[in-house]
Design an enzyme around this catalytic site. Structure first.
Site, PDB file in Angstrom:
ATOM      1  N   ASP A 173      55.798  79.839   7.207  1.00 53.93           N
ATOM      2  CA  ASP A 173      56.689  78.871   6.998  1.00 53.93           C
ATOM      3  C   ASP A 173      56.294  77.311   7.690  1.00 53.93           C
ATOM      4  O   ASP A 173      56.837  76.442   7.706  1.00 53.93           O
ATOM      5  CB  ASP A 173      57.915  78.951   7.725  1.00 53.93           C
ATOM      6  CG  ASP A 173      59.015  80.012   6.546  1.00 53.93           C
ATOM      7  OD1 ASP A 173      58.629  79.823   5.520  1.00 53.93           O
ATOM      8  OD2 ASP A 173      59.800  80.929   7.211  1.00 53.93           O
ATOM      9  N   ASP A 182      60.031  82.630  -0.569  1.00 53.52           N
ATOM     10  CA  ASP A 182      60.215  81.339   0.064  1.00 53.52           C
ATOM     11  C   ASP A 182      58.997  80.536   0.294  1.00 53.52           C
ATOM     12  O   ASP A 182      58.806  79.577   0.328  1.00 53.52           O
ATOM     13  CB  ASP A 182      60.801  81.517   1.313  1.00 53.52           C
ATOM     14  CG  ASP A 182      61.915  82.607   1.617  1.00 53.52           C
ATOM     15  OD1 ASP A 182      61.840  83.498   0.788  1.00 53.52           O
ATOM     16  OD2 ASP A 182      62.749  82.460   2.268  1.00 53.52           O
TER      17      ASP A 182
HETATM   18  N1  GLY Z   1      63.163  80.851   4.294  1.00 51.06           N
HETATM   19  C1  GLY Z   1      63.944  81.545   4.616  1.00 51.06           C
HETATM   20  C2  GLY Z   1      65.466  81.251   4.050  1.00 51.06           C
HETATM   21  O1  GLY Z   1      65.435  80.533   2.957  1.00 51.06           O
HETATM   22  O2  GLY Z   1      66.305  81.472   4.413  1.00 51.06           O
END
Ligand code: GLY
Length: 389
Positions: free
Chosen positions: A107, A171
């Site tokens: 992330d 994601d």
């Molecule tokens: N990236 C994790 C979520 O969308 O919760």
């Protein structure tokens, strides 16, 4: 530039006025924090630099770029330098993550694009450029060439038994824009190549025939064979987690904008059309389109992300321009009317945001990243957004 009728323009002006008025107070109260959630109207703080492996509570938390992102968006919209000053505090705190390793994950796009890279693009700050490039290098290092995917998380957290070394998640479509940026910035095609290979894998394995989206797909990390998928933050395996659907619809649109690859536009359209076909009559987005009728749990974040993606798509697909723009407007107006707390006295803006269907902690709360996507979508309509992704 989006063209809006007079009534919508008036609504947009009034809504943005309320947002800016609120954020002028919030930014001062939270100037020393990196907030993820507003608890009873007060921002929490995830900037504890002493926690180096707990991804949930420390400086490595995946949403830690979004407060900075809100500030840079409003800096761009208002030209008020105070937003930039506070955003830099967030950016500098994130430096600690680079020396931690264990708690850091894929992330990094969510964390450094809205902070350091935004700073560099808006102000030319050279230190910010280095931060962005370091984050991109880290993300590229997570690529597994056996399966052409970017590994999501680490499994070397103390006490954790399972291995997730073959896991990729939808994601990540929002993290790979960091790689497109790095390739352009230093004229090195490796980053873009990795981003596109990952996006190709996501288009092939994450998108179901009906346009719904898997959250987690596990590959054999040695051979690259797909093993299985998981329901992840949605209701169950095979169901349709709404936020995952929006990471796909907006994320593939962004990949198309960076590469011009037709597959990405087609995938964005397919996932967007599926999302639109399942919006409930009241316009409030559930956590999972396949969740049981009760309890009814919502995720306003999904509505806000979808709106931003649809605004991008309406400019990329002329024949569907009206459909996508109207859908985005309906989502945003429903949020503004039913799911917004515009009070300058409280820190959270969007209400009814949920982390995951089965999680009990972050259920129908305020999330900073939801506020980010809502504000970004309003600014897109207004033509005063800053392109972060
Ligand atoms: N990236 C994790 C979520 O969308 O919760």
């Amino acid at each position: 530039m989006i063209s809006l009728d007079q009534e919508t323009k008036k609504w947009l002006d009034e809504t943005l006025f309320l947002v800016v008025k609120k954020m002028e107070s919030v930014r001062e109260r939270s100037a020393c924090k990196i907030p993820a959630v507003a608890v009873k109207g007060v921002h929490d703080d995830r900037s504890d630099e002493s926690i180096d492996w707990d991804m949930d509570n420390g400086i490595n938390w995946w949403t830690n770029g979004f407060f900075g992102g809100i500030l840079w968006q409003l800096y761009h919209h208002t030209k008020d330098g105070r937003y930039g000053e506070i955003a830099r505090v967030t950016e500098e705190k994130l430096d600690r993550c680079f020396s931690m390793y264990y708690g850091l994950h894929h992330d990094v796009g969510f964390m450094w694009l809205p902070t350091a890279v935004a700073d560099y693009r808006l102000t030319g700050n050279k230190q910010s450029r280095k931060r962005g490039l370091m984050a991109a290098q880290f993300l590229a290092g997570r690529f597994n060439p056996a399966g052409n995917f970017i590994r999501a998380w680490n499994d070397n957290i103390p006490g954790q038994q399972e291995t997730n070394r073959g896991w990729a998640i939808i994601d990540c479509m929002f993290n790979i824009p960091l790689l497109y940026w790095a390739s352009g910035e230093i004229q090195d095609p490796r980053y873009r190549e990795i981003a596109m290979r990952h996006a190709d894998t996501a288009a092939k394995y994450f998108i179901r025939e009906d346009g719904s989206v898997r959250h987690i797909v596990e590959f054999d990390p040695y051979t690259g064979q797909m093993i299985r998928d998981y329901g992840g933050q949605g209701y169950k395996e095979g169901s349709s987690w709404t936020r995952g659907q929006t990471w796909a619809l907006y994320g593939f649109a962004v990949s198309y904008q960076h590469t011009g690859k037709d597959l990405y536009l087609k995938t964005a359209v397919k996932t967007a059309d599926r999302f639109l076909s399942r919006i409930p009559k009241d316009g409030h987005i559930p956590v999972d389109f396949d969740q049981p009728a009760a309890p009814h749990i919502e995720d306003s974040t999904a509505a806000a992300i979808a709106a931003g993606g649809l605004i991008e798509l309406c400019q990329l697909v002329p024949e569907k321009q009206e459909v996508y723009l109207n859908a985005a407007l309906r989502l945003l107006k429903t949020l503004a009317t039913d799911r917004c707390d515009f009070s300058p006295e409280t820190d959270g803006l969007l209400t009814h945001c949920t982390g995951s269907y089965h999680g009990t902690k972050d259920r129908e709360v305020n999330f900073t990243y939801a506020d980010y996507y809502f504000i970004e979508a309003l600014l897109k309509l207004n033509g005063t957004d800053f392109k972060i992704w």
